[in-house]
Design a protein around this motif. Structure first.
Motif, PDB file in Angstrom:
ATOM      1  N   VAL A  45     -46.995   8.842 -25.438  1.00  0.00           N
ATOM      2  CA  VAL A  45     -46.544   7.946 -24.378  1.00  0.00           C
ATOM      3  C   VAL A  45     -47.059   6.562 -24.727  1.00  0.00           C
ATOM      4  O   VAL A  45     -48.242   6.395 -25.035  1.00  0.00           O
ATOM      5  CB  VAL A  45     -47.088   8.389 -23.000  1.00  0.00           C
ATOM      6  CG1 VAL A  45     -46.670   7.413 -21.915  1.00  0.00           C
ATOM      7  CG2 VAL A  45     -46.637   9.803 -22.685  1.00  0.00           C
ATOM      8  N   ALA A  81     -51.342   8.212 -24.141  1.00  0.00           N
ATOM      9  CA  ALA A  81     -51.226   9.509 -23.478  1.00  0.00           C
ATOM     10  C   ALA A  81     -50.330  10.385 -24.343  1.00  0.00           C
ATOM     11  O   ALA A  81     -49.619   9.891 -25.217  1.00  0.00           O
ATOM     12  CB  ALA A  81     -50.637   9.363 -22.079  1.00  0.00           C
ATOM     13  N   ALA A 133     -47.500  13.536 -23.695  1.00  0.00           N
ATOM     14  CA  ALA A 133     -46.741  14.308 -22.720  1.00  0.00           C
ATOM     15  C   ALA A 133     -46.278  15.615 -23.346  1.00  0.00           C
ATOM     16  O   ALA A 133     -45.864  15.644 -24.508  1.00  0.00           O
ATOM     17  CB  ALA A 133     -45.531  13.506 -22.246  1.00  0.00           C
ATOM     18  N   VAL A 167     -49.008  15.465 -18.577  1.00  0.00           N
ATOM     19  CA  VAL A 167     -49.315  14.235 -19.302  1.00  0.00           C
ATOM     20  C   VAL A 167     -50.828  14.094 -19.341  1.00  0.00           C
ATOM     21  O   VAL A 167     -51.498  14.115 -18.304  1.00  0.00           O
ATOM     22  CB  VAL A 167     -48.671  12.994 -18.644  1.00  0.00           C
ATOM     23  CG1 VAL A 167     -49.123  11.716 -19.328  1.00  0.00           C
ATOM     24  CG2 VAL A 167     -47.155  13.116 -18.678  1.00  0.00           C
ATOM     25  N   GLU A 202     -43.786   7.499 -17.716  1.00  0.00           N
ATOM     26  CA  GLU A 202     -43.282   8.873 -17.710  1.00  0.00           C
ATOM     27  C   GLU A 202     -42.659   9.236 -16.362  1.00  0.00           C
ATOM     28  O   GLU A 202     -42.489  10.414 -16.042  1.00  0.00           O
ATOM     29  CB  GLU A 202     -44.422   9.855 -18.015  1.00  0.00           C
ATOM     30  CG  GLU A 202     -44.785   9.909 -19.470  1.00  0.00           C
ATOM     31  CD  GLU A 202     -43.658  10.471 -20.317  1.00  0.00           C
ATOM     32  OE1 GLU A 202     -43.213  11.614 -20.080  1.00  0.00           O
ATOM     33  OE2 GLU A 202     -43.208   9.742 -21.228  1.00  0.00           O
TER      34      GLU A 202
END
Length: 126
Positions: free
Chosen positions: A6, A21, A23, A28, A66
């Motif tokens: 992410v 991050a 996912a 996440v 997200e």
């Protein structure tokens, strides 16, 4: 679904070999967020209140990338340079979450990157 990095410009870029991050199909995992203002590349302030607010704002921005919110956060970990600042951190933390609150662990650590007062990571579920 494989792990997907992410990435958002609304949060500071990683300062090492890690993603902001990652996912998965339902989860996440947000890397520990230092209190760096993505607009300036500097800490949002020197005190625990401004640093906590920025760290949590960075998490919120990453989740937004997200299509998630802070309400999707199931677990956080808070790392503090000084556990005596827990109360002040907790007051700001409460501004970002509502019941049911995420599970949380908080620790005092010997040092944080760049001399930060706080670093916060989060796990959110879709």
């Amino acid at each position: 679904m494989a792990n997907v990095a992410v990435q958002t410009k609304e949060a500071p870029q990683a300062i090492g070999p890690y993603s902001q991050a990652v996912a998965t199909e339902r989860t996440v995992y947000v890397s520990g967020q230092l209190p760096i203002d993505p607009a300036t590349g500097e800490f949002a302030g020197e005190d625990i209140v401004s640093q906590t607010r920025q760290s949590l704002s960075n998490i919120r921005a990453i989740l937004k990338a997200e299509n998630m919110t802070m309400a999707d956060v199931a677990k956080t970990t808070v790392l503090l340079a000084d556990i005596a600042e827990f109360g002040a951190m907790n007051e700001v933390y409460a501004e970002f979450f509502t019941a049911p609150y995420p599970a949380r662990a908080a620790f005092q650590v010997a040092a944080l990157p760049k001399g930060a007062r706080v670093e916060i990571e989060a796990i959110a579920v879709k």
